[in-house]
Design a protein around this motif. Structure first.
Motif, short mmCIF file in Angstrom:
data_model
loop_
_atom_site.label_atom_id
_atom_site.label_comp_id
_atom_site.label_asym_id
_atom_site.label_seq_id
_atom_site.Cartn_x
_atom_site.Cartn_y
_atom_site.Cartn_z
N ARG A 12 -1.81 -11.38 3.38
CA ARG A 12 -1.15 -10.36 2.55
C ARG A 12 -1.76 -10.38 1.15
O ARG A 12 -2.04 -9.35 0.55
N ARG A 13 -1.98 -11.60 0.65
CA ARG A 13 -2.57 -11.71 -0.70
C ARG A 13 -3.99 -11.17 -0.73
O ARG A 13 -4.41 -10.55 -1.70
N LEU A 14 -4.71 -11.42 0.36
CA LEU A 14 -6.09 -10.92 0.43
C LEU A 14 -6.14 -9.40 0.43
O LEU A 14 -6.98 -8.78 -0.22
N ALA A 15 -5.20 -8.79 1.19
CA ALA A 15 -5.25 -7.33 1.37
C ALA A 15 -4.62 -6.58 0.21
O ALA A 15 -4.96 -5.41 -0.04
N ALA A 16 -3.70 -7.25 -0.52
CA ALA A 16 -2.90 -6.54 -1.53
C ALA A 16 -3.71 -5.71 -2.53
O ALA A 16 -3.34 -4.56 -2.80
N PRO A 17 -4.84 -6.24 -3.07
CA PRO A 17 -5.54 -5.44 -4.09
C PRO A 17 -6.01 -4.08 -3.57
O PRO A 17 -6.18 -3.13 -4.36
N ALA A 18 -6.20 -3.96 -2.27
CA ALA A 18 -6.64 -2.66 -1.72
C ALA A 18 -5.53 -1.61 -1.83
O ALA A 18 -5.78 -0.41 -1.65
N PHE A 19 -4.30 -2.06 -2.12
CA PHE A 19 -3.17 -1.13 -2.22
C PHE A 19 -2.59 -1.09 -3.63
O PHE A 19 -1.55 -0.49 -3.85
N HIS A 20 -3.26 -1.75 -4.58
CA HIS A 20 -2.76 -1.72 -5.96
C HIS A 20 -2.88 -0.31 -6.54
O HIS A 20 -3.71 0.48 -6.11
N HIS A 21 -2.05 -0.05 -7.57
CA HIS A 21 -2.00 1.30 -8.13
C HIS A 21 -3.36 1.83 -8.56
O HIS A 21 -3.72 2.96 -8.25
N GLN A 22 -4.11 0.97 -9.26
CA GLN A 22 -5.40 1.45 -9.76
C GLN A 22 -6.32 1.88 -8.62
O GLN A 22 -7.01 2.89 -8.70
N ARG A 23 -6.29 1.08 -7.59
CA ARG A 23 -7.13 1.38 -6.42
C ARG A 23 -6.66 2.70 -5.78
O ARG A 23 -7.46 3.54 -5.39
N LEU A 24 -5.34 2.87 -5.68
CA LEU A 24 -4.82 4.09 -5.06
C LEU A 24 -5.19 5.31 -5.89
O LEU A 24 -5.52 6.38 -5.35
N LEU A 25 -5.15 5.15 -7.22
CA LEU A 25 -5.54 6.29 -8.07
C LEU A 25 -7.00 6.64 -7.82
O LEU A 25 -7.38 7.80 -7.80
N ALA A 26 -7.81 5.59 -7.57
CA ALA A 26 -9.25 5.82 -7.38
C ALA A 26 -9.57 6.49 -6.04
O ALA A 26 -10.59 7.15 -5.92
N VAL A 27 -8.71 6.31 -5.03
CA VAL A 27 -9.07 6.84 -3.71
C VAL A 27 -8.30 8.12 -3.33
O VAL A 27 -8.45 8.63 -2.23
N GLY A 28 -7.52 8.63 -4.30
CA GLY A 28 -6.76 9.86 -4.01
C GLY A 28 -7.64 10.98 -3.50
O GLY A 28 -7.30 11.69 -2.55
N HIS A 29 -8.83 11.13 -4.13
CA HIS A 29 -9.70 12.24 -3.73
C HIS A 29 -10.21 12.05 -2.29
O HIS A 29 -10.50 13.02 -1.60
N GLN A 30 -10.30 10.79 -1.85
CA GLN A 30 -10.74 10.55 -0.46
C GLN A 30 -9.69 11.04 0.53
O GLN A 30 -10.02 11.60 1.57
N VAL A 31 -8.43 10.81 0.16
CA VAL A 31 -7.35 11.28 1.03
C VAL A 31 -7.34 12.82 1.02
O VAL A 31 -7.17 13.47 2.06
N GLY A 32 -7.54 13.39 -0.17
CA GLY A 32 -7.64 14.85 -0.28
C GLY A 32 -8.76 15.38 0.59
O GLY A 32 -8.62 16.40 1.27
N ALA A 33 -9.90 14.66 0.58
CA ALA A 33 -11.05 15.11 1.38
C ALA A 33 -10.71 15.06 2.87
O ALA A 33 -11.12 15.95 3.65
N ALA A 34 -9.96 14.03 3.29
CA ALA A 34 -9.56 13.94 4.71
C ALA A 34 -8.68 15.14 5.06
O ALA A 34 -8.83 15.75 6.14
#
Ligand code: HEM
Length: 434
Positions: free
Chosen positions: A94-116
């Motif tokens: 859980r600790r290893l995976a957590a940074p992939a779901f942190h707010h900053q990361r989510l802000l950075a990948v929003g456009h990827q979700v939009g592209a999907a």
């Protein structure tokens, strides 16, 4: 604690397996918030009282583990990934995976979700007014694509059919193993075990391809796959986590979006209000902050997840004696908490079966008796991602199209698989906006 007798259970055997949601609803209506099932050994309880649920999932979580048939079944398909594993592996992963779901990361990948979402919505171009469409198939593709782009930085389209086939077979097997009455030896060459081994091999082969592709491109990155590859986990462990994320991350969102679109197709004023809110929104919709920026759209998503929570049953087993909803229970007790039942409880929700997004307007982050993503330490790691994805997909779809129910409409039956799916898909009418 009251509950059905062994004879009742034997009589209802077929219907329990075919439609567990109706069975759980009936026994709760009949016996109340804590229902006891007749099993040998420590008790098996269905708990729908929100305080009892919170205690098991959150307050006393340390003493309630995932050693249950449900998670054993999942682990046989996904391996011990984050969703099915227990301490100490769980906490480490859980600790290893957590940074992939942190707010900053989510802000950075929003456009990827939009592209999907755009990729799927662009497939609707040319649709005339009132085009019949299974929107569940559409949301499935978006769900998978979004996980690939945002979490693995990978275009999964080359693998999409293979992945969809293998994960849907995996889901069927998880359900079948979870509902089997007698535990069978895992090595026995039963038809289910043979299918299971074949599915594990297929999933492992897809993961191996994804891992190899990524190593060729350069393994490092802030996305989930990058984190896993940099973590020192073995390839098998990485593969288990990938398979877990694909299964946990696309079926749930896909089902939730299909139900949301159905509720909006049935309620045109609510749908128009989403569109009006989106028209007033500046710039692209990000994955976060919708309670402030798009409160109605977010309330629609919250309310859809109340009525149709994809994760319909969570199970735990106690590791020591405890008291649940006022009842003393011994170590080894199995508790099932069903968000489906808790969310439809008349004592908690006024007019519980009505679609009323306004109940979430101005509501804080947590309402008592609301747990679509679970509660406590095992809360869904993908919660913010999923909520954001749902709003982003609605924004892309509903600014270009209207959804309606067809003539003679009746709702598809909810089918409790790994997630609660609309049985036979979600046949709506899609019309381009002028
Ligand atoms: C855990 C629901 C989306 C990955 C959970 C749990 C629930 C849940 C109820 C807790 C299970 C338990 O306590 O027994 C949902 C719903 C979703 C969704 C309703 C969509 C609407 C996602 C997404 C991902 C994801 C998008 C990843 C991409 C996971 C994982 C866990 C989990 C890995 C296990 C977390 C842990 O135990 O540490 N989810 N989920 N989920 N979910 Fe989700």
């Amino acid at each position: 604690i009251a509950g059905p007798s062994s004879l009742d259970m034997a009589r209802a055997f077929r219907s329990i397996r075919a439609d567990p949601l109706s069975f759980l609803t009936e026994v709760t209506e009949r016996y109340g918030d804590v229902v006891s099932f007749p099993v040998p050994g420590p008790p098996a309880l269905l708990v729908s009282d929100p305080d009892g649920a919170r205690q098991v999932l959150q307050t006393s979580a340390r003493h309630w583990g995932k050693q249950t048939v449900q998670y054993a079944a999942l682990a046989r398909v996904t391996g011990p990934g984050l969703l099915a594993s227990s301490e100490p592996t769980w906490l480490e992963h859980r600790r290893l995976a957590a940074p992939a779901f942190h707010h900053q990361r989510l802000l950075a990948v929003g456009h990827q979700v939009g592209a999907a979402a755009d990729a799927a919505v662009s497939g609707l171009r040319g649709a005339g007014p009132g085009t019949p469409m299974d929107v569940a198939a559409l949301t499935h593709r978006i769900g998978l694509d979004a996980v690939g782009r945002a979490l693995f930085s990978t275009d999964l389209s080359g693998h999409a059919q293979r992945l969809l086939d293998a994960t849907s077979e995996a889901a069927t097997l998880v359900v079948r193993l979870g509902r089997s009455v007698l535990p069978t030896a895992t090595w026995a060459p039963t038809p289910t075990n043979v299918r299971l081994r074949a599915t594990r091999r297929r999933l492992a082969a897809i993961s191996a391809d994804l891992i190899a592709e990524r190593r060729r491109r350069g393994a490092h990155g802030d996305d989930l796959l990058g984190l896993l590859l940099a973590s020192g986990l073995s390839d098998t462990q990485i593969s288990d986590e990938l398979v877990t994320m694909v299964i946990a991350g696309h079926e749930t969102v896909a089902a939730a979006l299909a139900w949301t679109l159905m509720l909006l197709a049935e309620d045109q004023p609510a749908q128009d209000r989403v569109r009006a809110e989106l028209a007033g929104h500046d710039g692209p919709v990000s994955l976060l902050g919708h309670r402030e920026t798009l409160p109605w759209t977010r309330a629609v998503v919250d309310e859809a997840l109340r009525l149709y929570p994809p994760a319909w049953a969570l199970s735990r087993r106690s590791t020591r004696d405890d008291v649940v909803a006022g009842h003393p229970v011994p170590a080894g007790t199995l508790v099932i908490v069903s968000p489906w039942l808790v969310h439809r409880r008349a004592e908690t929700w006024a007019d519980p079966l009505a679609f009323r997004p306004q109940r979430f307007l101005g509501a804080g982050a947590t309402l008592p008796g609301y747990l679509p993503f679970g509660q406590g330490p095992r809360l869904c790691i993908g919660r913010e991602f999923a909520l954001g994805e749902m709003v982003v997909v609605l924004s892309r779809l509903l600014t270009a199209y209207r959804v309606d129910v067809p003539h003679g409409w009746s709702r598809p039956r909810p089918e409790a698989q790994v997630a609660v799916h609309p049985r036979g898909g979600m046949p709506l009418l899609v019309s381009p906006l002028a």
